[in-house]
Design an enzyme around this catalytic site. Structure first.
Site, PDB file in Angstrom:
ATOM      1  N   LYS A 111      -1.349  -2.800   3.619  1.00  0.00           N
ATOM      2  CA  LYS A 111       0.174  -2.762   4.056  1.00  0.00           C
ATOM      3  C   LYS A 111      -0.118  -3.222   5.500  1.00  0.00           C
ATOM      4  O   LYS A 111       1.229  -4.225   5.941  1.00  0.00           O
ATOM      5  CB  LYS A 111       1.142  -1.858   4.292  1.00  0.00           C
TER       6      LYS A 111
HETATM    7  C1  PLP Z   1      -3.919   2.533  -0.695  1.00  0.00           C
HETATM    8  C2  PLP Z   1      -3.004   1.334  -1.601  1.00  0.00           C
HETATM    9  N1  PLP Z   1      -3.986   0.240  -2.457  1.00  0.00           N
HETATM   10  C3  PLP Z   1      -3.452  -0.544  -3.138  1.00  0.00           C
HETATM   11  C4  PLP Z   1      -2.403  -0.681  -3.039  1.00  0.00           C
HETATM   12  C5  PLP Z   1      -1.614  -2.117  -4.194  1.00  0.00           C
HETATM   13  O1  PLP Z   1      -1.490  -3.070  -4.067  1.00  0.00           O
HETATM   14  P1  PLP Z   1      -0.784  -4.291  -4.258  1.00  0.00           P
HETATM   15  O2  PLP Z   1       0.988  -3.209  -4.595  1.00  0.00           O
HETATM   16  O3  PLP Z   1      -0.012  -4.701  -3.706  1.00  0.00           O
HETATM   17  O4  PLP Z   1      -1.253  -4.647  -5.949  1.00  0.00           O
HETATM   18  C6  PLP Z   1      -1.854  -0.041  -2.363  1.00  0.00           C
HETATM   19  C7  PLP Z   1      -0.073  -0.146  -2.547  1.00  0.00           C
HETATM   20  O5  PLP Z   1       0.293  -0.784  -3.895  1.00  0.00           O
HETATM   21  C8  PLP Z   1      -2.213   0.876  -1.634  1.00  0.00           C
HETATM   22  O6  PLP Z   1      -1.233   1.370  -0.648  1.00  0.00           O
HETATM   23  N1  LIG Z   2       1.711   0.611  -2.628  1.00  0.00           N
HETATM   24  C1  LIG Z   2       2.956   0.471  -2.212  1.00  0.00           C
HETATM   25  C2  LIG Z   2       4.049  -0.111  -2.948  1.00  0.00           C
HETATM   26  C3  LIG Z   2       5.263  -1.583  -3.119  1.00  0.00           C
HETATM   27  O1  LIG Z   2       4.501  -1.957  -2.765  1.00  0.00           O
HETATM   28  P1  LIG Z   2       4.478  -3.183  -1.841  1.00  0.00           P
HETATM   29  O2  LIG Z   2       3.709  -3.956  -2.220  1.00  0.00           O
HETATM   30  O3  LIG Z   2       5.751  -4.010  -2.836  1.00  0.00           O
HETATM   31  O4  LIG Z   2       5.188  -2.920  -0.908  1.00  0.00           O
HETATM   32  C4  LIG Z   2       3.817   1.204  -0.681  1.00  0.00           C
HETATM   33  O5  LIG Z   2       2.085   2.353  -0.993  1.00  0.00           O
HETATM   34  O6  LIG Z   2       4.875   1.737  -0.992  1.00  0.00           O
END
Ligand code: PLP
Ligand SMILES: N[C@@H](CCOP(=O)(O)O)C(=O)O
Length: 472
Positions: A112
């Site tokens: 993120k």
């Molecule tokens: C460590 C980690 N991997 C994968 C994901 C999945 O990513 P996305 O929500 O963009 O599908 C998240 C959060 O959602 C995450 O924090």
């Molecule tokens: N796994 C995410 C969930 C929120 O996802 P987002 O990509 O829409 O911000 C988190 O770590 O909060």
């Protein structure tokens, strides 16, 4: 380039206005009117660019010169100066068919940071240059919240409130969010799960009077700029893998740990722009709504499961709506109908040719808790590499779908130190990076509340009016 809503009821908007709007005012998600096509010559030129330059090239295709190039360069430099690896998102070879894209070298050790370090700089820039008040509201299963707080803490003109599910994030994630006691940060720990947190914030964003009165801005992947910033590492990873393979006869897949569908949707966008990714592989855990959709065509939230990869403990995947929009040939009317069906508690079903198209565009696997731990142990003993449990879901899916003549770049979305609860189950003792180790002795500040929109509203009103209440 203008941006429109997947539900068709928002007047086309420019780039900055789209970012400020976040969730579409009709409840849909914003998408570009047309996805820019990248020519083979451009791809060839991009191959040798460092991450930051690639970012500027891709971003410029979408931002309509609304940010002068010099300013954009400064924003990008500031965003990635905080990363511990000079490559920002390096690619490592694990074996002949498996490469790992390490996305955890930012300040909070999860993918993120790549988009949210930039968003912090971006919001600060918009606040200064346009005099916009920025009051961020976000929901997190642990990583978005930590990264967003880190991206904006202490920044003038910005306040941030993050909802996380009480007791359902890892200890390190909780500490990363709640040890921050800056005046502009409010942590609400909600008795519920991530889906509850996401539902509450979406309802508040959909209350247009409340949203406008309090200048609410989104940092979750409902915001198109998050998706855009994440496309950069797809291009970067593809080029790095190609270089390291030294063999252009092999096709390159990506395997992406998925929850809210934001990360994999960035890959879908990169592919639509012209990046020749072979398979887009969705990796989930036991919360496998996406796997069920790809294999059966039915999209229906199931029972919430607490797993070793808590950040992916998500049933309702926000960005699924963006995918649906392209699957339904950009027919906003149809998308609205499908989304209404879901809102009414009915499942979405795609069949026949549509389902075949889904299955040609996406592959999906939900790893069980047991598979997950088994894989972490296997890779640790065979290669010495320690996978975090989210990354392990990605590697499980890579193993399932990589065929002869293909290599898969599997995304390492978090550092294992963030999820030591799972790693310890294998009797593996890992050394914590100092930035994480030093959190343990710090005080925590958060307000624990019921799963109740009215309570969140009260907390926000007090926070935006000037003070934080009962953070302890
Ligand atoms: C460590 C980690 N991997 C994968 C994901 C999945 O990513 P996305 O929500 O963009 O599908 C998240 C959060 O959602 C995450 O924090
Ligand atoms: N796994 C995410 C969930 C929120 O996802 P987002 O990509 O829409 O911000 C988190 O770590 O909060």
């Amino acid at each position: 380039m203008n941006y429109i809503s997947t539900r068709g009821q928002v007047e086309p908007k420019g780039f900055i206005d789209t970012v400020l709007m976040g969730l579409g005012e009709d409840g849909g998600l914003m998408v570009p009117e047309q996805i820019p096509a990248v020519s083979a010559e451009t791809l060839d030129r991009w191959k040798t660019l460092p991450f930051r330059e690639l970012f500027i090239e891709i971003f410029s295709l979408y931002a309509n010169d609304e940010i002068p190039q010099e300013d954009l360069k400064q924003l990008v430099d500031a965003s990635y100066a905080t990363f511990r690896d000079p490559e920002v998102t390096p690619v490592r070879k694990l074996n002949d068919s498996l490469y790992i894209l390490e996305l955890f070298h930012g300040p909070t050790f999860a993918f993120k940071d790549v988009a949210l370090q930039f968003m912090g700089e971006f919001y600060s820039y918009v606040s200064k240059t346009r005099g916009e008040i920025i009051h961020i509201l976000g929901a997190t299963s642990g990583d978005t919240g930590a990264a967003a707080i880190q991206g904006v803490r202490g920044k003038e003109g910005i306040k941030i409130c993050i909802l996380h599910p009480h007791g359902k994030v890892s200890k390190v994630q909780e500490l990363q969010m709640t040890t921050v006691n800056d005046e502009n940060v409010l942590n609400l720990s909600v008795h519920g799960n991530f889906d509850d947190c996401q539902r509450i914030i979406k309802e508040l964003f959909s209350d247009l009077e409340f949203k406008s009165k309090h200048h609410l801005r989104a940092i979750n992947s409902i915001n198109f700029v998050r998706i855009l910033a994440q496309t950069v590492y797809y291009f970067y990873a593809y080029f790095q893998a190609e270089k390291q393979m030294g063999d252009d006869s092999k096709k390159i897949n990506v395997s992406v740990p998925s929850g809210n569908f934001g990360n994999i949707f960035s890959g879908f966008l990169a592919k639509k722009m012209g990046l020749p990714i072979n398979k887009l592989i969705i990796a989930t855990n036991e919360n496998n709504i996406l796997e069920r959709f790809v294999t059966t065509g039915e999209y229906q939230p199931g029972e919430f499961r607490k797993t070793h990869s808590p950040s992916m403990d998500i049933q309702v995947a926000s960005n699924f709506e963006r995918y649906l929009y392209y699957l339904l040939d950009e027919d906003a009317f149809e998308v609205s109908k499908y989304m209404q069906q879901l809102a009414d508690g009915r499942k979405i079903v795609v069949e026949g040719e549509l389902l075949q198209r889904v299955q040609s565009e996406l592959h999906a696997l939900g790893a069980t808790n047991e598979q997950n731990l088994q894989l972490i142990g296997k890779y640790r003993s065979e290669t010495g590499y320690l996978l975090d449990p989210h990354t392990a879901c990605g590697v499980a899916a890579s193993e399932a779908f990589t065929e002869e003549g293909e290599v898969t770049v599997s995304f390492a979305t978090a550092h294992p130190a963030k999820f030591d609860e799972a790693i310890r189950l294998l009797d593996i003792t890992q050394e914590f990076p100092v930035e994480i180790a030093e959190l343990i002795a710090k005080d925590q500040y958060q307000t624990v509340i019921d799963n109740d929109k009215a309570e969140v509203t009260r907390q926000l009103e007090a926070f935006f009016a000037g003070g934080k209440v009962s953070q302890a």
